[in-house]
Design an enzyme around this catalytic site. Structure first.
Site, mmCIF file in Angstrom:
data_model
loop_
_atom_site.group_PDB
_atom_site.id
_atom_site.type_symbol
_atom_site.label_atom_id
_atom_site.label_comp_id
_atom_site.label_asym_id
_atom_site.label_seq_id
_atom_site.Cartn_x
_atom_site.Cartn_y
_atom_site.Cartn_z
ATOM 1 N NE ARG A 203 3.205 36.701 35.926
ATOM 2 C CZ ARG A 203 3.646 35.837 36.848
ATOM 3 N NH1 ARG A 203 3.012 35.706 37.995
ATOM 4 N NH2 ARG A 203 4.712 35.095 36.618
ATOM 5 C CB ILE B 236 4.312 32.366 33.149
ATOM 6 C CG1 ILE B 236 4.018 33.848 32.895
ATOM 7 C CG2 ILE B 236 3.961 31.987 34.578
ATOM 8 C CD1 ILE B 236 2.521 34.209 33.048
ATOM 9 C CB SER B 237 9.364 35.264 32.582
ATOM 10 O OG SER B 237 9.920 34.570 31.509
ATOM 11 C CD GLN B 238 11.322 36.833 39.787
ATOM 12 O OE1 GLN B 238 12.170 35.995 39.510
ATOM 13 N NE2 GLN B 238 11.474 37.747 40.720
ATOM 14 N N PRO B 239 7.540 38.276 36.962
ATOM 15 C CG PRO B 239 5.485 38.825 37.956
ATOM 16 C CD PRO B 239 6.556 37.776 37.945
#
Ligand code: SAH
Length: 213
Positions: free
Chosen positions: A37, A63-66
């Site tokens: 990531r 970038i979206s949260q995992p």
């Protein structure tokens, strides 16, 4: 483009955090444990890449949260070989997760800058989407429909009808619906005109923007 033991270790810690938060799908957890990531973010964010947080990328996007990536992917119930559509390619991280699980991925991005960066970057890492498209996700991708699942990775003020129409029977649409705050919503297509709707918790996304053209 370095991926060190330190990064690998941090990724395993992230996987443990996601398990703690209730993610159980092994294919999803494996993908997150594998994908570097930190390479999807600005180098200045290196130390933050494996915290369970969203971060800024180019063109004022995130970038979206995992956890969000894992939660949405789990709801899609992706099987190897599934044909899936993603709205909002962004950094390409979610795209990489879907590719890693073995899906045939079509992904649409409306920001040209991001589209260009991600189109160059993903193949370098070995993740080959079927097609990355520069265009408006509200319209879906009629020429490739039907899809086994569709994921929207931006906050949608309403559910675009073309996305429902482009689901296969049994297909699943995972979409955060709302303005400031979004409710994660799952639609399962039970028949040509029959959709089962289930709502999950609240999430926060950058907005799904309507076509400027
Ligand atoms: N999946 C991405 C999340 C990026 S944020 C990731 O993992 O990094 C959401 C993305 O949706 C942004 O890149 C934004 O430009 C894009 N977007 C917003 N409105 C859109 C639209 N109408 N069509 C396609 N993409 C859109």
């Amino acid at each position: 483009m370095k991926d060190t033991f330190k990064h690998k270790g941090l990724r395993q810690q992230l996987v443990a955090v996601l398990k703690d938060k209730g993610i159980t799908n092994t294919a999803v957890l494996n993908a997150i444990g594998k994908i570097p990531r930190h390479l999807f973010m600005d180098s200045s964010f290196l130390d933050h890449a494996y915290q369970d947080k969203a971060f800024p990328i180019a063109a004022d996007q995130t970038i979206s949260q995992p956890y969000t990536v894992a939660f949405q992917t789990e709801l899609m119930e992706v099987k190897k070989g599934d044909k899936v559509l993603e709205i909002g390619t962004g950094s390409g991280y979610q795209t990489a997760v879907l590719c890693d699980i073995g899906a045939k991925v079509y992904s649409i991005e409306r920001q040209q800058e991001l589209f260009k960066i991600t189109s160059r970057f993903l193949p370098k890492l070995g993740y080959r989407a079927k097609k990355l498209i520069f265009g408006d996700g509200y319209k879906g991708l009629k020429e490739e429909a039907p899809f086994d699942s569709i994921i929207v990775t931006a906050g949608a003020p309403f559910v675009p009808n073309p996305l429902l129409a482009q689901l296969a029977i049994g297909g699943r649409l995972v979409i955060p619906v709302g303005n400031e705050v979004q409710t994660m919503t799952l639609f399962v297509r039970k028949g040509p005109k029959d959709f089962e709707k289930t709502e999950f918790g609240e999430f926060r996304f950058v907005p799904l923007l309507e076509d400027k053209n």
